[in-house]
Design a protein around this motif. Structure first.
Motif, PDB file in Angstrom:
ATOM      1  N   ALA A   1       0.830  -1.287  -0.154  1.00 33.22           N
ATOM      2  CA  ALA A   1      -0.118   0.022   0.050  1.00 33.22           C
ATOM      3  C   ALA A   1       1.033   1.173  -0.045  1.00 33.22           C
ATOM      4  O   ALA A   1       0.528   2.289  -0.718  1.00 33.22           O
ATOM      5  CB  ALA A   1      -0.938   0.079   1.219  1.00 33.22           C
ATOM      6  N   GLU A   2       1.912   1.249   0.668  1.00 33.27           N
ATOM      7  CA  GLU A   2       2.821   2.398   0.849  1.00 33.27           C
ATOM      8  C   GLU A   2       3.522   2.648  -0.559  1.00 33.27           C
ATOM      9  O   GLU A   2       3.487   3.582  -1.027  1.00 33.27           O
ATOM     10  CB  GLU A   2       3.997   2.098   1.814  1.00 33.27           C
ATOM     11  CG  GLU A   2       3.228   2.247   3.290  1.00 33.27           C
ATOM     12  CD  GLU A   2       4.555   1.891   4.175  1.00 33.27           C
ATOM     13  OE1 GLU A   2       5.405   1.612   4.070  1.00 33.27           O
ATOM     14  OE2 GLU A   2       4.208   2.052   5.525  1.00 33.27           O
ATOM     15  N   ILE A   3       3.914   1.554  -1.315  1.00 32.64           N
ATOM     16  CA  ILE A   3       4.523   1.595  -2.582  1.00 32.64           C
ATOM     17  C   ILE A   3       3.685   2.215  -3.546  1.00 32.64           C
ATOM     18  O   ILE A   3       3.860   3.046  -4.365  1.00 32.64           O
ATOM     19  CB  ILE A   3       5.091   0.138  -2.895  1.00 32.64           C
ATOM     20  CG1 ILE A   3       6.311  -0.081  -2.225  1.00 32.64           C
ATOM     21  CG2 ILE A   3       5.317   0.073  -4.404  1.00 32.64           C
ATOM     22  CD1 ILE A   3       6.779  -1.596  -2.378  1.00 32.64           C
ATOM     23  N   ILE A   4       2.093   1.712  -3.432  1.00 25.19           N
ATOM     24  CA  ILE A   4       1.518   2.139  -4.387  1.00 25.19           C
ATOM     25  C   ILE A   4       1.200   3.660  -4.409  1.00 25.19           C
ATOM     26  O   ILE A   4       0.838   4.509  -5.021  1.00 25.19           O
ATOM     27  CB  ILE A   4       0.049   1.236  -4.291  1.00 25.19           C
ATOM     28  CG1 ILE A   4       0.203   0.075  -4.749  1.00 25.19           C
ATOM     29  CG2 ILE A   4      -1.200   2.161  -4.814  1.00 25.19           C
ATOM     30  CD1 ILE A   4      -1.042  -1.009  -4.420  1.00 25.19           C
ATOM     31  N   VAL A   5       0.946   4.028  -2.803  1.00 25.86           N
ATOM     32  CA  VAL A   5       0.774   5.445  -2.633  1.00 25.86           C
ATOM     33  C   VAL A   5       1.912   6.250  -2.989  1.00 25.86           C
ATOM     34  O   VAL A   5       1.847   7.425  -3.593  1.00 25.86           O
ATOM     35  CB  VAL A   5       0.569   5.711  -1.130  1.00 25.86           C
ATOM     36  CG1 VAL A   5       0.672   7.200  -0.675  1.00 25.86           C
ATOM     37  CG2 VAL A   5      -0.879   5.260  -0.527  1.00 25.86           C
TER      38      VAL A   5
END
Length: 156
Positions: free
Chosen positions: A73-77
């Protein structure tokens, strides 16, 4: 034969049998039973340890999965932020390029306008000379009256 003597003989032999059994046979049997009990206890303990380790592994895998989801999720954000940043940079670059094109076009228009004005002035000067010729019914010397024509160009 006497029944008492037989009973007594059988009792003695039975006692000897029990004593031999207790002395030589019973200890190896007891040892085998104790070894077997220890083996079974070790097996049960290993089974409990395995069950406990399986539960811990399940918890660790769930934690790892949770961490992986959070990281993804952090990478996507971060990727979305970077995409927005790239879009903004592209917009800014396009705006700068558009401004350059507009400035170049304005300069070209100004240059074309100035050229058109200069040509218009020369045409007006020619028309003025032609008109003055017609009015005076004689030919006006353009070279001779260059100062007058230059002043006329500046006024127009």
């Amino acid at each position: 034969m006497n029944i008492n003597a037989t009973l007594f003989g059988q009792a003695v032999w039975f006692g000897v049998f029990i004593w031999i059994t207790m002395k030589y046979v019973w200890p190896p049997i007891q040892k085998a039973i104790a070894d077997r009990q220890a083996l079974i206890a070790d097996g049960l303990a290993a089974g409990e340890r395995g069950k406990h380790e399986l539960e811990l592994a399940g918890k660790r895998s769930a934690d790892s999965l949770r961490e992986a989801k959070v990281k993804s999720a952090e990478i996507i954000v971060a990727a979305e932020k970077r995409a927005l940043q790239v879009i903004e940079e592209a917009k800014l670059a396009a705006k700068v390029e558009a401004d350059k094109v507009v400035v170049a076009a304005q300069a070209e228009i100004a240059q074309a306008t100035e050229h058109a004005r200069a040509e218009l002035r020369s045409r007006v000067a020619e028309l003025a000379v032609a008109g003055a010729e017609r009015i005076l019914k004689r030919e006006v010397d353009a070279k001779g009256h260059a100062e007058i024509l230059a002043a006329l160009k500046q006024e127009l």
